[in-house]
Write a protein that holds these residues in place. Structure first.
Motif, PDB file in Angstrom:
ATOM      1  N   THR A   1      72.476  67.384 -11.162  1.00 47.11           N
ATOM      2  CA  THR A   1      72.648  68.836 -11.338  1.00 47.11           C
ATOM      3  C   THR A   1      72.774  69.169 -12.827  1.00 47.11           C
ATOM      4  OG1 THR A   1      74.996  68.467 -10.883  1.00 47.11           O
ATOM      5  CG2 THR A   1      73.680  69.365  -9.094  1.00 47.11           C
ATOM      6  N   GLY A   3      60.534  68.373  -8.758  1.00 44.39           N
ATOM      7  CA  GLY A   3      61.170  67.795  -7.591  1.00 44.39           C
ATOM      8  C   GLY A   3      62.392  66.982  -7.961  1.00 44.39           C
ATOM      9  N   LEU A  13      67.358  69.753  -6.317  1.00 43.58           N
ATOM     10  CA  LEU A  13      66.609  71.002  -6.469  1.00 43.58           C
ATOM     11  C   LEU A  13      66.400  71.687  -5.124  1.00 43.58           C
ATOM     12  CD1 LEU A  13      65.871  69.312  -9.042  1.00 43.58           C
ATOM     13  CD2 LEU A  13      63.648  70.412  -8.983  1.00 43.58           C
ATOM     14  N   ASN A  14      66.000  72.940  -5.190  1.00 43.05           N
ATOM     15  CA  ASN A  14      65.527  73.627  -3.989  1.00 43.05           C
ATOM     16  C   ASN A  14      64.484  74.668  -4.383  1.00 43.05           C
ATOM     17  OD1 ASN A  14      66.913  75.916  -4.922  1.00 43.05           O
ATOM     18  ND2 ASN A  14      68.774  75.293  -3.855  1.00 43.05           N
ATOM     19  N   GLU A  15      63.926  75.279  -3.362  1.00 37.98           N
ATOM     20  CA  GLU A  15      62.885  76.280  -3.529  1.00 37.98           C
ATOM     21  C   GLU A  15      63.290  77.378  -4.519  1.00 37.98           C
ATOM     22  OE1 GLU A  15      60.005  76.060  -1.360  1.00 37.98           O
ATOM     23  OE2 GLU A  15      59.305  77.442  -2.913  1.00 37.98           O
ATOM     24  N   GLU A  16      64.502  77.862  -4.325  1.00 40.05           N
ATOM     25  CA  GLU A  16      65.017  78.965  -5.133  1.00 40.05           C
ATOM     26  C   GLU A  16      65.070  78.568  -6.613  1.00 40.05           C
ATOM     27  OE1 GLU A  16      68.923  79.926  -3.855  1.00 40.05           O
ATOM     28  OE2 GLU A  16      68.808  81.985  -4.574  1.00 40.05           O
ATOM     29  N   PHE A  17      65.545  77.346  -6.860  1.00 40.94           N
ATOM     30  CA  PHE A  17      65.628  76.862  -8.234  1.00 40.94           C
ATOM     31  C   PHE A  17      64.238  76.776  -8.857  1.00 40.94           C
ATOM     32  CE2 PHE A  17      65.432  73.333 -11.274  1.00 40.94           C
ATOM     33  CZ  PHE A  17      66.379  73.747 -12.198  1.00 40.94           C
ATOM     34  N   TYR A  28      58.045  73.767  -5.905  1.00 41.97           N
ATOM     35  CA  TYR A  28      59.149  72.832  -5.713  1.00 41.97           C
ATOM     36  C   TYR A  28      58.694  71.877  -4.614  1.00 41.97           C
ATOM     37  CZ  TYR A  28      63.017  70.984  -3.023  1.00 41.97           C
ATOM     38  OH  TYR A  28      63.808  70.142  -2.309  1.00 41.97           O
ATOM     39  N   CYS A  29      58.824  70.576  -4.860  1.00 43.45           N
ATOM     40  CA  CYS A  29      58.333  69.586  -3.905  1.00 43.45           C
ATOM     41  C   CYS A  29      59.487  68.787  -3.320  1.00 43.45           C
ATOM     42  CB  CYS A  29      57.371  68.637  -4.592  1.00 43.45           C
ATOM     43  SG  CYS A  29      56.124  69.486  -5.582  1.00 43.45           S
ATOM     44  N   ARG A  30      59.695  68.958  -2.038  1.00 38.96           N
ATOM     45  CA  ARG A  30      60.820  68.319  -1.345  1.00 38.96           C
ATOM     46  C   ARG A  30      60.688  66.794  -1.336  1.00 38.96           C
ATOM     47  NH1 ARG A  30      60.343  67.896   3.867  1.00 38.96           N
ATOM     48  NH2 ARG A  30      58.978  69.721   3.878  1.00 38.96           N
ATOM     49  N   ASP A  31      59.474  66.310  -1.101  1.00 38.19           N
ATOM     50  CA  ASP A  31      59.286  64.856  -1.099  1.00 38.19           C
ATOM     51  C   ASP A  31      57.878  64.511  -1.572  1.00 38.19           C
ATOM     52  OD1 ASP A  31      57.529  65.161   1.062  1.00 38.19           O
ATOM     53  OD2 ASP A  31      59.129  64.868   2.523  1.00 38.19           O
TER      54      ASP A  31
END
Ligand code: B1M
Length: 210
Positions: free
Chosen positions: A150, A177, A181-185, A194-197
């Protein structure tokens, strides 16, 4: 699957040779490299992460787990990269300044190579200058950044802002990624995705480049 559970334990215990052997056996049994990667290695590291968070495992132990995981990934890399297809695009990727986590980034690199992308890996702990120099040198389609802390994820915005300042931001697809992180960030810092995986990264890269 008994062997997969054993591999989760071996990864937890940082047993590199056992992980390499486990990967070999699963491949011999006809498992796809992707399945070995996700079910044996990534899932094992997820379990390590929980006990690291809870103060049951410490840095030296987790380093051993990470090294065992990397040894297993080393076996899978050539298999995942084997496509022979013409390159669909070029990506530079690096972990941002202050951050030395590289397993997720390496996995993304492997999967992108497997999908036919040329990947230039900048490694870990990259200051903004490294990204800018690599952009200039390699003229990639995609600029990828990874952060696992973070405290380091805000640095992604430093890189994007520097691109804006140089007037080159819109020439590239910026993808970010990492676990915190998240979409909003991703939206807040002005990334394109933003890529989750790793699998999502490949799908999004294909979509955005098309
Ligand atoms: Co670190 N660490 N660590 N660590 N470590 C985390 C991240 C943490 C969540 C553990 C915890 O407390 N539960 C925590 C962060 C807390 C926070 O910030 N909120 C943490 C901490 C605190 C630390 C230290 C500060 C510990 C200390 O010193 N006291 C320290 C920091 C060092 C530094 O960077 N300056 C530290 C050190 C280490 C090790 C060196 C021991 C080792 C890293 C070894 C290495 O990478 N070579 C390590 C590890 C292994 C972890 C955990 C356990 C596992 C990370 C990992 O490899 N996951 C991790 C716990 C966790 O994440 N739950 C933790 C597997 C990997 C496949 O997943 O990286 O998420 P991931 O990548 C995914 C997606 O996120 C995505 O795709 C990947 C594949 O599907 N993705 C991208 C990632 N990057 C992408 C880039 C893209 C696209 C997708 O670009 C387009």
């Amino acid at each position: 699957e008994e062997l997969v559970e054993q591999m989760h334990d071996d990864l937890y215990d940082g047993l590199k040779d056992e992980i390499v052997e486990g990967v070999e056996i699963l491949l011999e049994r006809g498992w796809t490299p992707y399945r070995v990667l996700t079910e044996a290695l990534v899932e094992g590291m997820r379990i390590v992460g929980i006990d690291f968070r809870d103060g049951i495992l410490f840095v030296p132990e987790v380093l051993l787990s990470a090294n065992a995981m990397k040894a297993g990934m080393g076996l899978l890399r050539p298999l995942l990269a084997e496509t022979g297809a013409p390159k669909v695009g070029k990506m530079i990727i690096g972990t941002v300044k202050g951050d030395i986590h590289d397993i997720g980034k390496n996995l993304v690199s492997m999967m992108m190579e497997g999908a036919g992308f040329e990947v230039i890996d900048l490694g870990i702990n990259n200051p903004v200058e490294n990204y800018l120099a690599a952009i200039e040198e390699h003229q990639p389609d995609i600029v990828g950044m990874s952060a696992l802390l973070t405290t380091t994820m805000p640095y992604m915005k430093v890189v994007i802002d520097a691109m804006i300042e140089k007037g080159i931001r819109d020439k590239y697809i910026v993808m970010v990624g990492g676990a915190p992180l998240n979409e909003e960030f991703g939206q807040a810092i002005g990334a394109d995705a933003y890529c989750r995986d790793a699998a999502v990264t490949v799908e999004m890269a294909k979509d955005l480049i098309a």
